[in-house]
Design a protein around this motif. Structure first.
Motif, PDB file in Angstrom:
ATOM      1  N   PHE A  15       1.140  -1.079   0.382  1.00 28.73           N
ATOM      2  CA  PHE A  15      -0.163   0.075   0.158  1.00 28.73           C
ATOM      3  C   PHE A  15       0.806   1.233  -0.041  1.00 28.73           C
ATOM      4  N   GLY A  16       0.988   2.447  -1.130  1.00 37.01           N
ATOM      5  CA  GLY A  16       1.329   3.829  -1.319  1.00 37.01           C
ATOM      6  C   GLY A  16       0.191   4.366  -0.264  1.00 37.01           C
ATOM      7  N   ILE A  17       0.823   4.895   0.622  1.00 35.72           N
ATOM      8  CA  ILE A  17      -0.443   6.042   1.462  1.00 35.72           C
ATOM      9  C   ILE A  17       0.493   6.696   1.510  1.00 35.72           C
ATOM     10  N   GLU A  23     -10.116   2.294   9.376  1.00 30.12           N
ATOM     11  CA  GLU A  23     -10.794   2.233   8.351  1.00 30.12           C
ATOM     12  C   GLU A  23     -10.920   2.027   6.166  1.00 30.12           C
ATOM     13  N   PHE A  24      -9.997   3.464   6.353  1.00 32.10           N
ATOM     14  CA  PHE A  24      -9.667   3.603   4.739  1.00 32.10           C
ATOM     15  C   PHE A  24      -9.186   2.515   4.458  1.00 32.10           C
ATOM     16  N   LEU A  25      -8.133   1.548   5.047  1.00 29.92           N
ATOM     17  CA  LEU A  25      -7.673   0.594   4.963  1.00 29.92           C
ATOM     18  C   LEU A  25      -7.743  -0.740   4.401  1.00 29.92           C
ATOM     19  N   LYS A  26      -9.079  -0.959   4.978  1.00 30.00           N
ATOM     20  CA  LYS A  26     -10.098  -2.294   5.694  1.00 30.00           C
ATOM     21  C   LYS A  26     -10.579  -1.962   4.112  1.00 30.00           C
ATOM     22  N   LYS A  27     -11.592  -0.277   3.829  1.00 38.75           N
ATOM     23  CA  LYS A  27     -12.273  -0.110   2.549  1.00 38.75           C
ATOM     24  C   LYS A  27     -11.184  -0.380   0.898  1.00 38.75           C
ATOM     25  N   ALA A  28     -10.323   0.037   1.318  1.00 40.63           N
ATOM     26  CA  ALA A  28      -9.288  -0.104  -0.010  1.00 40.63           C
ATOM     27  C   ALA A  28      -8.968  -1.074  -0.159  1.00 40.63           C
ATOM     28  N   SER A  29      -8.737  -2.706   0.766  1.00 42.69           N
ATOM     29  CA  SER A  29      -8.067  -3.785   0.561  1.00 42.69           C
ATOM     30  C   SER A  29      -9.290  -4.566   0.677  1.00 42.69           C
TER      31      SER A  29
END
Length: 339
Positions: free
Chosen positions: A6-8, A81-87
């Motif tokens: 992941f790139g953040i 929350e965003f990581l769950k949504k992105a993956s």
């Protein structure tokens, strides 16, 4: 190398996450809404819709200010929350590379590293990348060469001006002036000239829709809504682009002057490269109409823009994570590699 990378890019207004497994970018507002002081109510674009509209028991906040994490706890909740949504896959043993501004303290940089480590993901590794470096790679520049490159990243709270060469940063300056400051200037100017108080969202819409970095030959107009500061009643008003220009021109001139200062400090050989190749303009703030025209007029140098300037950093992060040519440019907080 991990299969899941992941790139953040944690921006003041937007968070961008690139998932290497599906090649998609999640780009949402970096906002959280908390109800009754400790319960997550909404996040991202949904929370932004509540900004300036929420009742007293719902607190809507931006966890990042001026390029650094100001609210660690809420940023941590948001990131999970965003990581769950992105993956759609498990996050365990994933690898992360996160962008940080250059001109901040080591403690502030470590906060970016720690926020990923403390999410309870059990990640494989967390790498740090300097934002200007990722920016340049993301717009397709070969910064490993001995060619001088000037990148201007106009963000929400800050503008970062950097000269790069041989994979490193020669000069960099982070100024606390970005899109949000322009919005505040629009609000203040309309209040001063028309006696009307408008909201931040309205000011942003005016800037993005009819705002221009130079005066237009044929002014454009837009209807806005606010509150009359004398009567206190709601009011409708038509705003033209000349008014928005007058409101933001001083701030834009300040950005231009800071770019000039960096150019004055740039070594002659690198200056020659910059003259030949031009200035590279990125960041969401660079979407202001005619900002490239203004810079060309003031700097007498060609200005290069890109299609999706707000996502250039996160695109660069993924190349750094997956391309062996750029991999050494990222580092861990334990051992930093200097070029």
């Amino acid at each position: 190398m991990s299969n899941t990378i992941f790139g953040i890019d944690l921006g003041t207004n937007n968070i961008k996450i690139f998932n290497q497994s599906d090649k998609k970018i999640l780009n949402e507002k970096n906002v959280i809404a908390i109800i009754n002081k400790n319960q997550l109510f909404a996040y991202g674009d949904a929370a932004y819709e509540m900004h300036e509209k929420a009742p007293g028991n719902i607190l809507v906040t931006f966890p990042v200010h001026f390029g650094v994490i100001a609210d660690y706890k809420n940023m941590q909740i948001l990131l999970i929350e965003f990581l769950k949504k992105a993956s759609k896959t498990k996050l365990k043993n994933a690898e992360f590379i996160i962008a940080v501004p250059t001109d901040i303290t080591e403690v502030e940089k470590k906060a970016f590293h720690d926020i990923v480590k403390s999410c309870g993901i059990k990640c494989k590794d967390v790498l740090i990348a300097e934002k200007p470096v990722a920016d340049a790679i993301g717009i397709g520049l070969d910064i490993k060469s001995a060619t001088g490159t000037l990148v201007v990243d106009m963000g929400a709270d800050t503008t970062e001006i950097s000269v790069l060469s041989l994979g490193g940063i020669v000069l960099s300056q982070l100024i606390h002036l970005g899109g949000n400051k322009l919005d505040e200037s629009v609000i203040s100017y309309i209040k001063k000239t028309h006696g009307i108080d408008i909201g931040k969202k309205t000011a942003c819409a005016l800037k993005e829709t009819i705002g221009s970095a130079i005066k237009l030959d044929e002014p454009e107009t837009m209807v806005a809504y606010g509150r009359d500061i004398v009567t206190g009643l709601p009011i409708e008003i038509t705003i033209d682009s000349d008014l928005v220009y007058e409101a933001i021109k001083e701030n834009l001139n300040s950005i231009v002057n800071n770019i000039k200062i960096i150019l004055e400090r740039t070594p002659p050989e690198l200056s020659a490269d910059i003259i030949n190749h031009g200035v590279y303009l990125t960041g969401g703030g660079s979407l202001i109409k005619n900002i490239d025209v203004l810079l060309e007029q003031e700097l007498k140098i060609k200005v290069n823009t890109c299609e999706t300037p707000s996502e250039s950093v996160v695109k660069g992060l993924m190349q750094m994570a997956t391309d062996s040519k750029y991999r050494p440019l990222a580092y861990t907080m334990k051992v930093k590699i200097y070029n």
